[in-house]
Structures are given as structure tokens and as C-alpha cells.
Design an enzyme around this catalytic site. Structure first.
Site, PDB file in Angstrom:
ATOM      1  N   GLY A  23       0.847  -1.199   0.000  1.00 27.07           N
ATOM      2  CA  GLY A  23       0.000   0.000   0.000  1.00 27.07           C
ATOM      3  C   GLY A  23       0.873   1.237   0.000  1.00 27.07           C
ATOM      4  N   ASP A  57       0.082  -0.833  -4.839  1.00 32.74           N
ATOM      5  CA  ASP A  57      -1.229  -0.178  -4.878  1.00 32.74           C
ATOM      6  C   ASP A  57      -1.032   1.325  -4.742  1.00 32.74           C
ATOM      7  OD1 ASP A  57      -4.240  -0.382  -4.765  1.00 32.74           O
ATOM      8  OD2 ASP A  57      -3.813   0.836  -2.994  1.00 32.74           O
ATOM      9  N   TYR A  62      -3.085   9.690  -4.187  1.00 34.90           N
ATOM     10  CA  TYR A  62      -2.050   9.448  -3.166  1.00 34.90           C
ATOM     11  C   TYR A  62      -0.767  10.235  -3.429  1.00 34.90           C
ATOM     12  CZ  TYR A  62      -4.760   5.155  -2.128  1.00 34.90           C
ATOM     13  OH  TYR A  62      -5.744   4.242  -1.832  1.00 34.90           O
ATOM     14  N   LYS A  91      -5.614   4.276  -9.575  1.00 32.48           N
ATOM     15  CA  LYS A  91      -7.050   4.577  -9.484  1.00 32.48           C
ATOM     16  C   LYS A  91      -7.410   5.947 -10.032  1.00 32.48           C
ATOM     17  CE  LYS A  91      -6.801   2.053  -5.093  1.00 32.48           C
ATOM     18  NZ  LYS A  91      -5.562   2.553  -4.426  1.00 32.48           N
ATOM     19  N   HIS A 124     -11.901   4.715  -8.130  1.00 29.62           N
ATOM     20  CA  HIS A 124     -11.594   4.783  -6.691  1.00 29.62           C
ATOM     21  C   HIS A 124     -12.856   4.776  -5.822  1.00 29.62           C
ATOM     22  CE1 HIS A 124      -8.031   6.308  -4.036  1.00 29.62           C
ATOM     23  NE2 HIS A 124      -8.870   5.617  -3.287  1.00 29.62           N
ATOM     24  N   ARG A 219      -4.594   5.446  13.624  1.00 29.23           N
ATOM     25  CA  ARG A 219      -5.078   6.045  12.373  1.00 29.23           C
ATOM     26  C   ARG A 219      -5.386   7.515  12.597  1.00 29.23           C
ATOM     27  NH1 ARG A 219      -5.698   2.435   8.511  1.00 29.23           N
ATOM     28  NH2 ARG A 219      -5.430   0.297   9.223  1.00 29.23           N
ATOM     29  N   LYS A 263       0.466  -1.206   4.089  1.00 34.58           N
ATOM     30  CA  LYS A 263       1.352  -0.062   3.841  1.00 34.58           C
ATOM     31  C   LYS A 263       2.430  -0.030   4.916  1.00 34.58           C
ATOM     32  CE  LYS A 263       2.737   4.152   5.237  1.00 34.58           C
ATOM     33  NZ  LYS A 263       3.079   4.581   6.614  1.00 34.58           N
ATOM     34  N   ALA A 271       9.686  -6.375   5.210  1.00 37.30           N
ATOM     35  CA  ALA A 271      10.066  -7.799   5.119  1.00 37.30           C
ATOM     36  C   ALA A 271       9.078  -8.659   5.907  1.00 37.30           C
ATOM     37  CB  ALA A 271      11.485  -7.988   5.646  1.00 37.30           C
TER      38      ALA A 271
HETATM   39  P1  NDP Z   1      -2.674  -0.381   6.953  1.00 42.78           P
HETATM   40  O1  NDP Z   1      -3.735  -1.205   7.548  1.00 42.78           O
HETATM   41  O2  NDP Z   1      -1.792  -0.953   5.901  1.00 42.78           O
HETATM   42  O3  NDP Z   1      -1.788   0.169   8.119  1.00 42.78           O
HETATM   43  C1  NDP Z   1      -0.680   1.004   7.911  1.00 42.78           C
HETATM   44  C2  NDP Z   1      -0.050   1.311   9.271  1.00 42.78           C
HETATM   45  O4  NDP Z   1       0.449   0.097   9.838  1.00 42.78           O
HETATM   46  C3  NDP Z   1       1.103   2.247   9.189  1.00 42.78           C
HETATM   47  O5  NDP Z   1       1.020   3.108  10.324  1.00 42.78           O
HETATM   48  C4  NDP Z   1       2.316   1.343   9.289  1.00 42.78           C
HETATM   49  O6  NDP Z   1       3.381   2.044   9.885  1.00 42.78           O
HETATM   50  C5  NDP Z   1       1.805   0.240  10.184  1.00 42.78           C
HETATM   51  N1  NDP Z   1       2.424  -1.071   9.944  1.00 42.78           N
HETATM   52  C6  NDP Z   1       2.689  -1.657   8.743  1.00 42.78           C
HETATM   53  N2  NDP Z   1       3.177  -2.897   8.897  1.00 42.78           N
HETATM   54  C7  NDP Z   1       3.234  -3.119  10.226  1.00 42.78           C
HETATM   55  C8  NDP Z   1       3.665  -4.221  11.008  1.00 42.78           C
HETATM   56  N3  NDP Z   1       4.121  -5.350  10.444  1.00 42.78           N
HETATM   57  N4  NDP Z   1       3.610  -4.109  12.358  1.00 42.78           N
HETATM   58  C9  NDP Z   1       3.152  -2.973  12.931  1.00 42.78           C
HETATM   59  N5  NDP Z   1       2.722  -1.894  12.242  1.00 42.78           N
HETATM   60  C10 NDP Z   1       2.758  -1.966  10.899  1.00 42.78           C
HETATM   61  O7  NDP Z   1      -3.357   0.980   6.491  1.00 42.78           O
HETATM   62  P2  NDP Z   1      -3.830   1.780   5.251  1.00 42.78           P
HETATM   63  O8  NDP Z   1      -5.080   2.389   5.683  1.00 42.78           O
HETATM   64  O9  NDP Z   1      -2.713   2.647   4.783  1.00 42.78           O
HETATM   65  O10 NDP Z   1      -4.193   0.753   4.086  1.00 42.78           O
HETATM   66  C11 NDP Z   1      -3.226   0.156   3.287  1.00 42.78           C
HETATM   67  C12 NDP Z   1      -3.339   0.554   1.825  1.00 42.78           C
HETATM   68  O11 NDP Z   1      -4.640   0.318   1.314  1.00 42.78           O
HETATM   69  C13 NDP Z   1      -3.103   2.032   1.549  1.00 42.78           C
HETATM   70  O12 NDP Z   1      -1.745   2.381   1.638  1.00 42.78           O
HETATM   71  C14 NDP Z   1      -3.697   2.155   0.180  1.00 42.78           C
HETATM   72  O13 NDP Z   1      -2.788   1.653  -0.781  1.00 42.78           O
HETATM   73  C15 NDP Z   1      -4.930   1.275   0.300  1.00 42.78           C
HETATM   74  N6  NDP Z   1      -6.148   2.040   0.671  1.00 42.78           N
HETATM   75  C16 NDP Z   1      -7.151   2.185  -0.255  1.00 42.78           C
HETATM   76  C17 NDP Z   1      -8.295   2.889   0.030  1.00 42.78           C
HETATM   77  C18 NDP Z   1      -9.358   3.031  -1.001  1.00 42.78           C
HETATM   78  O14 NDP Z   1     -10.279   3.835  -0.839  1.00 42.78           O
HETATM   79  N7  NDP Z   1      -9.335   2.267  -2.073  1.00 42.78           N
HETATM   80  C19 NDP Z   1      -8.505   3.535   1.339  1.00 42.78           C
HETATM   81  C20 NDP Z   1      -7.426   3.292   2.272  1.00 42.78           C
HETATM   82  C21 NDP Z   1      -6.306   2.577   1.930  1.00 42.78           C
HETATM   83  P3  NDP Z   1       4.859   2.085   9.205  1.00 42.78           P
HETATM   84  O15 NDP Z   1       4.697   2.641   7.824  1.00 42.78           O
HETATM   85  O16 NDP Z   1       5.632   2.977  10.099  1.00 42.78           O
HETATM   86  O17 NDP Z   1       5.326   0.667   9.204  1.00 42.78           O
END
Ligand code: NDP
Length: 325
Positions: A23, A57, A62, A91, A124, A219, A263, A271
Site C-alpha cells: 500500500g 497499490d 495518493y 485509481k 476509486h 489512524r 502499507k 520484510a
Molecule cells: P494499513 O492497515 O496498511 O496500516 C498502515 C499502518 O500500519 C502504518 O502506520 C504502518 O506504519 C503500520 N504497519 C505496517 N506494517 C506493520 C507491522 N508489520 N507491524 C506494525 N505496524 C505496521 O493501512 P492503510 O489504511 O494505509 O491501508 C493500506 C493501503 O490500502 C493504503 O496504503 C492504500 O494503498 C490502500 N487504501 C485504499 C483505500 C481506497 O479507498 N481504495 C482507502 C485506504 C487505503 P509504518 O509505515 O511505520 O510501518
């Protein structure tokens, strides 16, 4: 260490989609503008490709299309991958839903990536907006027909939709000439989406799950109620497989045939999130995890709820529009 091989899912049009994507939505700053830092996303995408990520994605809204495209082009030039080994989802934003706006918006995205084609182009939202972000009544079927033309041109190999509800998805299936190959929706422990998953399964449509970490992570600066990474149910399953709870949650998605889109901008978590293809949950573990469901959405744009095509349940007090300042 050597790179991980991500399995693929076969789409309706015969093409393959890698079963997990990185993401790239970085959240909105207080001005409502997406601002990826310098080369942060490009650099994480370069590392992602090295360790085995084959699906990204992104979205026009974005602001990360150029970074993702640059990373892919660099890795192709280095000989690490070929274009056909990597899958790019992007998107169409809501302000380009009028039929004559769709191709220019797509070309803008394609040009930003610097690639010859996009693998999957998604609408989107089913909601159209005017340039000033006021609500437009353009019907998403008009938008869809313009997307079908882009697919015919070959510049987007596959097309699909995001944030459509059941009725809207059924309507695209019945009125469109091309069936969407994918539906991207919010899927996590508190939003398990059983009904849309069943509909998509029966139609052969692949579900991509956004916000896979749900309540586990902060969030918009808030810690919401709901399970966290130290949840005892998740911890006990994780211990059984020698995995982290983050990996269990992503594997739960994969085992329900959902393509998760985690993401991260951290190399360590990058990883961790990929290393989920050497174990599998048992049906009873999936059922146990499904019990966290509370139909909680973190993406609930209630400021659009007066739009005819708003896909979700209406709320009593809609929040104000972050896109309008
Ligand atoms: P996620 O559920 O992917 O969560 C992201 C958060 O989790 C960040 O703060 C990240 O921090 C943290 N994180 C990631 N991996 C870990 C891990 N292994 N352990 C602990 N924390 C972790 O959130 P999103 O809402 O960003 O959704 C993901 C993707 O979905 C988006 O990036 C986008 O591409 C898509 N999306 C699409 C939407 C739509 O309308 N179509 C709406 C929302 C999202 P850090 O980066 O510091 O690791």
C-alpha cells in the site's frame, strides 16, 4: 537473504495478480494534501522489489504514482525484474468521472509512472465530484464505459472498482460490457466483509483488502477501540506458527482469498509483511478471527453521503470534507 515468491491469483480476464501488494497511501496532512517525503516511497519500493514484492497499490490522489513508477523502471534497468513480472494498480479520482475526463486522467497517471501500461485501473469511488469538490451527479456507469475503452486500448490491461457496495457491483456486472476483475474494499478484523466476499467469489471477482491492520494501528493520530497486536487470540495463533500477529492478520486475509495491501515505510516491517507465504491458517482459526467483526469502517467519507451514489450507510452527523479547505 533470497527473495520471497508471492503466489498469484487468476483474474477473470485470464491475467494473474500477485496475492499481496504494498500500500502507498500516506494519509493526509492538515491541508488535505498528500505529501510523500522526497524519495521515501521510491526507496521503499526499490527495497520491496529486491525482497520479492511484485504488486503496488497506488492512486492518483495518493501522490505516489511517480515514485512507484520510478522504482519499477530502475529495477527493470538493473535487470532485477521485467515489466511483466510486476503488477501496478492505480485509481481514477472522483473529480474525473465525466466520460471525457477519464482518458486524460488515466494518461496523467500513466505518464507519472513512466510505464507503458497499467496492470489494473480502478474507479476509486462510485462517487463523482466537480472540480471544486462539490458533489456531481455523474453516473458511475458513464465512467465505467470510458474505462472499458481504456482497457480495449491495452493501456490498462485490466479494470475494476473500489468502494462499491453490493448493489453497485451488481449493476456494473449487469449493465457493463466488461466485468470488473477486482473490487477493492476495506477488509480487516473488524470489517470482515463476508457478503461482498461471497458475491465476488460467485462472480469470479478478486477482492483487494485495504487497511488490513484495522484497529491494530493508530489512524489519523488516534488509537481506536478494537484488537491490538498483543491481543491474546492473535498472539496464541502467532506463537503456534512462529509468526508475528501482523503476519497472522495478513495471512488471515490471504486465506480468505483477499489480496491484502499493507502499507509500510519501514524496511523491517516491509520484510515482515511479505513473509506470510510459508504457513496457512486452519479453518477454525479463520472462524475464531472472524469473531472480531464489528462492521467498523475507518474510511467513512460521510461528507459525501448526500451523493446519489454514496455506497455506505449514512450517519447522523457527517464529518466535514477534508478535501475542501
Ligand atoms: P494499513 O492497515 O496498511 O496500516 C498502515 C499502518 O500500519 C502504518 O502506520 C504502518 O506504519 C503500520 N504497519 C505496517 N506494517 C506493520 C507491522 N508489520 N507491524 C506494525 N505496524 C505496521 O493501512 P492503510 O489504511 O494505509 O491501508 C493500506 C493501503 O490500502 C493504503 O496504503 C492504500 O494503498 C490502500 N487504501 C485504499 C483505500 C481506497 O479507498 N481504495 C482507502 C485506504 C487505503 P509504518 O509505515 O511505520 O510501518
Amino acid at each position: 537473504s533470497s527473495s520471497i515468491k508471492v503466489p498469484t491469483l487468476k483474474m477473470l480476464d485470464g491475467r494473474e495478480m500477485p496475492a499481496l501488494a504494498l500500500g502507498t497511501y500516506l494519509g493526509f496532512d492538515k491541508d488535505g494534501v498528500v505529501q510523500p517525503k522526497n524519495k521515501e516511497i521510491r526507496d521503499i519500493a526499490l527495497q520491496a522489489i529486491d525482497i520479492g514484492y511484485r504488486h503496488f497499490d497506488t492512486a492518483s490522489v495518493y501522490g505516489t504514482e511517480a515514485d512507484i513508477g520510478e522504482a519499477i523502471r530502475m529495477k527493470i534497468a538493473e535487470g532485477v525484474i521485467k515489466r511483466e513480472h510486476v503488477f501496478v494498480t492505480t485509481k481514477l479520482w472522483n473529480t474525473a468521472h465525466k466520460p471525457d475526463q477519464v482518458l486524460p486522467a488515466f494518461m496523467d497517471s500513466l505518464n507519472k509512472t513512466g510505464l507503458d501500461y497499467i496492470d489494473l485501473y480502478l474507479m476509486h469511488w462510485p462517487i463523482g465530484l466537480n472540480e471544486d469538490n462539490s458533489i456531481s451527479d455523474v453516473d458511475y456507469m458513464e465512467t465505467w464505459r470510458a474505462m472499458e475503452k481504456i482497457q480495449k486500448s491495452g493501456l490498462a490491461k485490466s479494470i475494476g472498482v473500489a468502494n462499491f457496495n453490493k448493489e453497485q457491483l451488481r449493476r456494473v456486472i449487469s449493465e457493463g460490457s466488461v466485468k470488473p476483475v477486482a473490487l477493492q474494499i476495506e477488509v480487516h478484523l473488524q470489517m470482515i466483509q463476508t457478503e461482498l466476499l461471497e458475491l465476488c467469489k460467485s462472480e469470479g471477482i478478486i477482492v483487494q483488502g485495504y487497511s488490513p491492520f484495522g484497529s491494530l494501528v493508530m489512524r489519523f493520530g488516534f488509537q481506536y477501540p478494537g484488537p491490538k497486536f498483543d491481543d491474546p487470540t492473535l498472539v496464541s495463533i502467532a506463537q503456534k506458527y512462529g509468526k508475528t500477529t501482523a503476519q497472522v492478520v495478513l495471512r488471515w486475509a490471504v486465506d480468505r482469498n483477499v489480496v491484502p495491501l499493507p502499507k509500510t515505510v519501514s524496511p523491517k516491517r516491509l520484510a515482515e509483511n511479505l513473509n506470510i507465504f510459508d504457513f496457512k491458517l486452519e479453518p477454525k482459526e479463520i472462524e475464531e478471527i472472524n469473531k472480531f467483526n464489528s462492521n467498523t469502517r475507518y474510511t467513512l467519507p460521510s461528507f459525501w453521503q448526500e451523493n446519489t451514489y454514496y455506497p455506505f450507510e449514512k450517519v447522523e452527523n457527517p464529518i466535514s470534507d477534508p478535501f475542501k479547505s
